[in-house]
Design a protein around this motif. Structure first.
Motif, PDB file in Angstrom:
ATOM      1  N   HIS A   8       0.826  -1.216   0.000  1.00 59.84           N
ATOM      2  CA  HIS A   8       0.000   0.000   0.000  1.00 59.84           C
ATOM      3  C   HIS A   8       0.858   1.264   0.000  1.00 59.84           C
ATOM      4  CE1 HIS A   8      -3.792   2.049   0.340  1.00 59.84           C
ATOM      5  NE2 HIS A   8      -3.293   2.800   1.305  1.00 59.84           N
ATOM      6  N   LYS A   9       2.022   1.219   0.656  1.00 55.44           N
ATOM      7  CA  LYS A   9       2.922   2.372   0.653  1.00 55.44           C
ATOM      8  C   LYS A   9       3.536   2.600  -0.719  1.00 55.44           C
ATOM      9  CE  LYS A   9       4.255   2.348   5.503  1.00 55.44           C
ATOM     10  NZ  LYS A   9       5.325   2.086   6.467  1.00 55.44           N
ATOM     11  N   ILE A  10       3.825   1.509  -1.438  1.00 54.43           N
ATOM     12  CA  ILE A  10       4.374   1.648  -2.786  1.00 54.43           C
ATOM     13  C   ILE A  10       3.389   2.387  -3.669  1.00 54.43           C
ATOM     14  CG2 ILE A  10       5.060   0.372  -4.857  1.00 54.43           C
ATOM     15  CD1 ILE A  10       6.193  -1.770  -2.954  1.00 54.43           C
ATOM     16  N   HIS A  11       2.152   1.929  -3.673  1.00 51.67           N
ATOM     17  CA  HIS A  11       1.081   2.600  -4.412  1.00 51.67           C
ATOM     18  C   HIS A  11      -0.252   2.037  -3.923  1.00 51.67           C
ATOM     19  CE1 HIS A  11      -1.397   4.118  -7.693  1.00 51.67           C
ATOM     20  NE2 HIS A  11      -0.394   4.936  -7.949  1.00 51.67           N
ATOM     21  N   PRO A  12      -1.252   2.898  -3.724  1.00 51.80           N
ATOM     22  CA  PRO A  12      -2.542   2.398  -3.231  1.00 51.80           C
ATOM     23  C   PRO A  12      -3.167   1.319  -4.116  1.00 51.80           C
ATOM     24  CG  PRO A  12      -2.467   4.776  -3.035  1.00 51.80           C
ATOM     25  CD  PRO A  12      -1.229   4.362  -3.780  1.00 51.80           C
ATOM     26  N   HIS A  13      -2.952   1.384  -5.417  1.00 49.08           N
ATOM     27  CA  HIS A  13      -3.516   0.364  -6.300  1.00 49.08           C
ATOM     28  C   HIS A  13      -2.834  -0.992  -6.106  1.00 49.08           C
ATOM     29  CE1 HIS A  13      -6.189   3.046  -8.303  1.00 49.08           C
ATOM     30  NE2 HIS A  13      -5.201   3.842  -8.695  1.00 49.08           N
ATOM     31  N   ILE A  14      -1.549  -0.980  -5.784  1.00 51.21           N
ATOM     32  CA  ILE A  14      -0.856  -2.241  -5.485  1.00 51.21           C
ATOM     33  C   ILE A  14      -1.385  -2.795  -4.169  1.00 51.21           C
ATOM     34  CG2 ILE A  14       1.376  -3.315  -4.973  1.00 51.21           C
ATOM     35  CD1 ILE A  14       2.622  -1.272  -6.890  1.00 51.21           C
TER      36      ILE A  14
END
Length: 124
Positions: free
Chosen positions: A38-44
């Motif tokens: 989630h920190k990398i990207h919300p979609h991930i």
């Protein structure tokens, strides 16, 4: 023997998807993986909130690993089409059938829970 391999594959992917989505794991390892994603990207991070999404990507990952590096086929379309070299067909078909069967098992699990049929460790 191949049908047994395919059934074991579906059960294992279902179990792994359930672990990644719903359980914290030993020392909260799955919770940590979800937080990092989630920190990398919300979609991930959303990939770890949906059984269909998670199992879709697990199907792609297992099919690719099976096609490229493991000589014994264990994913459904690597078993059926593995010797043809049609990787561009094998990987998407494995993705689709893995996501579909995992989602089917998930809905079956939820229906059994709603009916009150659950697994317990305790002796009656």
């Amino acid at each position: 023997m191949e049908i047994v391999t395919i059934i074991i594959y579906f059960i294992c992917v279902f179990g792994l998807a359930e672990l990644l989505i719903y359980y914290d794991g030993f020392l909260h390892i799955f919770e940590y993986i979800r937080a990092i994603a989630h920190k990398i990207h919300p979609h991930i991070g959303e990939l770890f909130t949906c059984v269909a999404c998670c199992s879709c990507w697990l199907g792609i990952m297992f099919s690719t690993i099976n096609y490229l590096w493991i000589s014994v086929p264990f994913t459904p379309f690597n078993i059926i089409l593995g010797s043809t070299g049609l990787w561009w067909l094998i990987i998407p078909l494995d993705m689709a059938v893995t996501a579909g069967m995992t989602l089917l098992l998930h809905h079956l699990d939820e229906a059994l829970e709603r009916m009150g049929i659950t697994y317990t460790d305790e002796e009656q």
